[in-house]
Write a protein that holds these residues in place. Structure first.
Motif, PDB file in Angstrom:
ATOM      1  N   HIS A  81      -3.866  -0.461   3.476  1.00  0.00           N
ATOM      2  CA  HIS A  81      -4.034   0.952   3.807  1.00  0.00           C
ATOM      3  C   HIS A  81      -2.675   1.664   3.878  1.00  0.00           C
ATOM      4  N   ALA A  82      -1.715   1.024   4.538  1.00  0.00           N
ATOM      5  CA  ALA A  82      -0.396   1.635   4.694  1.00  0.00           C
ATOM      6  C   ALA A  82       0.321   1.769   3.352  1.00  0.00           C
ATOM      7  N   GLU A  83       0.257   0.749   2.503  1.00  0.00           N
ATOM      8  CA  GLU A  83       0.918   0.813   1.192  1.00  0.00           C
ATOM      9  C   GLU A  83       0.246   1.868   0.305  1.00  0.00           C
ATOM     10  N   HIS A  84      -1.072   1.998   0.423  1.00  0.00           N
ATOM     11  CA  HIS A  84      -1.790   3.013  -0.347  1.00  0.00           C
ATOM     12  C   HIS A  84      -1.307   4.413   0.038  1.00  0.00           C
ATOM     13  N   LEU A  85      -1.180   4.651   1.341  1.00  0.00           N
ATOM     14  CA  LEU A  85      -0.682   5.949   1.801  1.00  0.00           C
ATOM     15  C   LEU A  85       0.759   6.179   1.342  1.00  0.00           C
ATOM     16  N   ARG A  86       1.576   5.148   1.418  1.00  0.00           N
ATOM     17  CA  ARG A  86       2.986   5.285   1.017  1.00  0.00           C
ATOM     18  C   ARG A  86       3.091   5.608  -0.465  1.00  0.00           C
ATOM     19  N   LEU A  87       2.241   4.965  -1.279  1.00  0.00           N
ATOM     20  CA  LEU A  87       2.243   5.245  -2.711  1.00  0.00           C
ATOM     21  C   LEU A  87       1.874   6.706  -2.982  1.00  0.00           C
ATOM     22  N   ALA A  90      -2.102  -5.636  -1.558  1.00  0.00           N
ATOM     23  CA  ALA A  90      -1.087  -4.988  -0.718  1.00  0.00           C
ATOM     24  C   ALA A  90       0.292  -5.129  -1.342  1.00  0.00           C
ATOM     25  N   GLN A  91       0.594  -6.320  -1.868  1.00  0.00           N
ATOM     26  CA  GLN A  91       1.891  -6.514  -2.515  1.00  0.00           C
ATOM     27  C   GLN A  91       2.032  -5.598  -3.736  1.00  0.00           C
ATOM     28  N   ALA A  92       0.991  -5.551  -4.566  1.00  0.00           N
ATOM     29  CA  ALA A  92       1.051  -4.739  -5.784  1.00  0.00           C
ATOM     30  C   ALA A  92       1.211  -3.260  -5.451  1.00  0.00           C
ATOM     31  N   LEU A  93       0.451  -2.771  -4.472  1.00  0.00           N
ATOM     32  CA  LEU A  93       0.575  -1.370  -4.072  1.00  0.00           C
ATOM     33  C   LEU A  93       1.991  -1.057  -3.580  1.00  0.00           C
ATOM     34  N   GLY A  94       2.580  -1.998  -2.860  1.00  0.00           N
ATOM     35  CA  GLY A  94       3.932  -1.788  -2.342  1.00  0.00           C
ATOM     36  C   GLY A  94       4.949  -1.604  -3.445  1.00  0.00           C
ATOM     37  N   TYR A  95       4.856  -2.420  -4.484  1.00  0.00           N
ATOM     38  CA  TYR A  95       5.831  -2.296  -5.571  1.00  0.00           C
ATOM     39  C   TYR A  95       5.551  -1.082  -6.455  1.00  0.00           C
ATOM     40  N   LEU A  96       4.285  -0.685  -6.562  1.00  0.00           N
ATOM     41  CA  LEU A  96       3.979   0.565  -7.254  1.00  0.00           C
ATOM     42  C   LEU A  96       4.579   1.752  -6.497  1.00  0.00           C
ATOM     43  N   ALA A  97       4.501   1.697  -5.166  1.00  0.00           N
ATOM     44  CA  ALA A  97       5.096   2.770  -4.360  1.00  0.00           C
ATOM     45  C   ALA A  97       6.607   2.808  -4.541  1.00  0.00           C
ATOM     46  N   ASP A  98       7.238   1.639  -4.543  1.00  0.00           N
ATOM     47  CA  ASP A  98       8.686   1.589  -4.769  1.00  0.00           C
ATOM     48  C   ASP A  98       9.044   2.243  -6.096  1.00  0.00           C
ATOM     49  N   ALA A  99       8.268   1.906  -7.129  1.00  0.00           N
ATOM     50  CA  ALA A  99       8.552   2.441  -8.471  1.00  0.00           C
ATOM     51  C   ALA A  99       8.325   3.940  -8.516  1.00  0.00           C
ATOM     52  N   ALA A 100       7.289   4.425  -7.847  1.00  0.00           N
ATOM     53  CA  ALA A 100       7.027   5.865  -7.822  1.00  0.00           C
ATOM     54  C   ALA A 100       8.187   6.610  -7.173  1.00  0.00           C
ATOM     55  N   GLY A 101       8.757   6.016  -6.131  1.00  0.00           N
ATOM     56  CA  GLY A 101       9.886   6.644  -5.456  1.00  0.00           C
ATOM     57  C   GLY A 101      11.122   6.738  -6.320  1.00  0.00           C
ATOM     58  N   ARG A 102      11.251   5.836  -7.288  1.00  0.00           N
ATOM     59  CA  ARG A 102      12.434   5.846  -8.166  1.00  0.00           C
ATOM     60  C   ARG A 102      12.233   6.702  -9.421  1.00  0.00           C
TER      61      ARG A 102
END
Length: 525
Positions: free
Chosen positions: A364-370, A306-318
């Motif tokens: 699940h939530a971080e996966h969707l956000r990514l 979950a932590q890793a997916l969250g930071y991947l999502a952050d990076a994708a947004g940038r």
């Protein structure tokens, strides 16, 4: 000290004369197994107890009762509950017949652990409380500590963090009173008390419990406490966090609990600094090290994922639009690891407790956000929001203020991006209040960016605001209003207003001309 005991007993076993009495070797093997069960890399206790059982005559004796009890625990250590129950019942019968009160308490605790693992938590709790009361009345501190520790584990798994912390604390105080703070179950009670303090948001209490200055602990307990301490240090953004993590890195292999806490802190450390390769390296190393010590299907893998997916999502947004899909490349591997854990969980007879449920919702939530930010098979807005709402509720029910606040921040950003600014503002304020109480500076920084974006207004002169300059840079990269909205967690309508203001201030007829003016005038430097 378990580590010292294993080394000492192993040496004695190696130098035992070939003609030594069988019961001498059996006792040494039992001592080795008892210590090894508290370490991850000290050898297989089952092999030792199996040999010891063969060496002790099958007759009603105190030694036979003790070796059967230990062999039951070795079976339990390997997940063989049925055989563990049979051996424990046989040991209990002998212990009662021989009036061995401490062993009766010890075996009853083992049986309660089996009940708890099989889903009979109410029975297990009742039995454990009886064991603790009986051990206290018999002035048997060791049995009382083990009973309290396993009772606390049950309460922790069930999500009753306050009661769990109380039981761990009681066990810790008894260990200190009898002068054995680092013995098995004694030290673990302190360790878990510190971890529950972290989860409950008592970060100052956690730092106090993990402080070892002047007490000269063995290397493994010191590493375990330092790893929990690192969670607070990174969560607060302390300047010394990197040094602590560097000190811990060579010690991950000592015990799975060291690796889990240290890896969680290290993933956050690199993620906060937007160093995605280093973050993923920490995740991969955790899977490798902890997988070798325990199993690649260790439950905390869900949290680390979950932590890793969250930071991947952050990076994708940038990232630039063309680069964003690359951040989804790791998703199949990450989600396969989660499914591996879930397959193992489904085989056991009890469901996840509140902690497991919360982190599974977070994955699940971080996966969707990514997927949403990378624009790769993005979910619809309602699906995304519902996932984050469930995640917030999950951590609220667990009683984990920090992770509740982090999830609220994610949900607030998503709400704002979909135009629900009032709800976003209210949720962000709640998360901000928690972050301030904890001293969680990285989370406050994240929330401050959200707040400043919300509060900033366009000025009436020709100077671009900071937000307008940011949006102009993205326009110059060729991004659409929808893409900009997802990256900045604002609505497409808000982006459209900003773009109109930018065109008016620059005197540009369209986006292409605005980008050309920006490059000509150095507005994007």
């Amino acid at each position: 000290h378990a580590e010292r005991a294993v080394k000492l007993v192993s040496s004695q076993i190696d130098h035992l004369p070939a003609d030594a009495p069988a019961h001498h070797r059996a006792r040494l093997l039992m001592s080795f197994a008892s210590a090894a069960m508290n370490l991850d890399n000290a050898g297989d206790p089952f092999e030792a107890t199996s040999e010891a059982v063969d060496l002790v005559p099958d007759e009603p004796s105190a030694l036979r009762a003790k070796v059967l009890s230990l062999h039951a625990r070795a079976h339990l250590y390997h997940g063989r509950d049925t055989e563990a129950t049979r051996l424990a019942m046989e040991s209990l019968g002998l212990a009662q017949k021989l009036d061995m009160a401490p062993l009766v308490a010890d075996v009853t605790t083992t049986l309660a652990s089996i009940d708890e693992r099989s889903g009979e938590t109410e029975t297990a709790e009742r039995v454990l409380r009886e064991v603790v009361d009986r051990a206290h009345a018999d002035d048997d501190p060791h049995a009382e500590i083990r009973g309290l520790y396993i009772l606390a584990d049950l309460l922790h798994e069930r999500g009753d963090l306050a009661a769990a912390q109380d039981a761990y604390h009681r066990a810790m105080l008894i260990a200190e009173r009898i002068g054995l703070p680092w013995a098995p179950y004694h030290f673990e009670s302190r360790l878990m008390a510190s971890l529950v303090a972290y989860e409950r948001g008592d970060w100052d209490g956690c730092m106090e419990l993990t402080m070892v200055g002047g007490s000269a602990p063995p290397p493994l307990p010191e590493a375990m406490l330092l790893a929990v301490r690192a969670l607070v240090s990174v969560g607060r953004g302390d300047d010394g966090s990197e040094r602590v993590l560097e000190q811990l890195r060579p010690q991950w292999h000592l015990d799975g609990l060291v690796g889990i806490s240290a890896a969680g802190a290290e993933i956050d450390f690199h993620g906060q600094r937007r160093d995605v390769p280093a973050m993923l390296t920490s995740f991969d190393r955790a899977v490798e090290v902890i997988g070798a010590a325990w199993s690649h299907a260790f439950q905390a893998r869900i949290r680390l994922t979950a932590q890793a997916l969250g930071y991947l999502a952050d990076a994708a947004g940038r990232a630039a639009h063309a680069d964003r899909p690359s951040y989804v490349d790791r998703v199949p591997d990450l989600m396969a690891g989660v499914e591996m854990v879930m397959m193992r969980v489904r085989k056991r007879r009890r469901p996840f407790g509140p902690e497991g449920v919360a982190w599974l919702e977070r994955v699940h939530a971080e996966h969707l956000r990514l997927r949403w930010l990378a624009d790769v098979e993005p979910p619809d807005e309602e699906e995304l929001l519902a996932a984050w709402e469930r995640t917030v509720v999950g951590f609220e029910q667990m009683g984990h203020p920090y992770e509740t606040a982090r999830s609220q921040a994610r949900l607030a950003s998503a709400l704002r991006a979909t135009g629900r600014t009032s709800e976003s503002r209210e949720l962000a304020d709640r998360a901000r209040e928690t972050a301030r109480a904890l001293g969680a500076r990285p989370l406050l920084d994240q929330l401050r960016e959200l707040g400043e974006t919300r509060q900033r207004e366009s000025r009436g002169d020709s100077t671009l605001t900071t937000r307008e300059t940011e949006i102009l840079g993205l326009v110059a990269q060729g991004r659409s209003n929808g893409e900009i909205a997802r990256q900045l967690f604002i609505s497409a309508k808000t982006v459209s207003v900003h773009v109109s203001n930018i065109l008016a201030k620059l005197g540009a007829s369209g986006r292409t001309e605005a980008a050309a003016i920006a490059r000509r005038d150095g507005l994007l430097d």
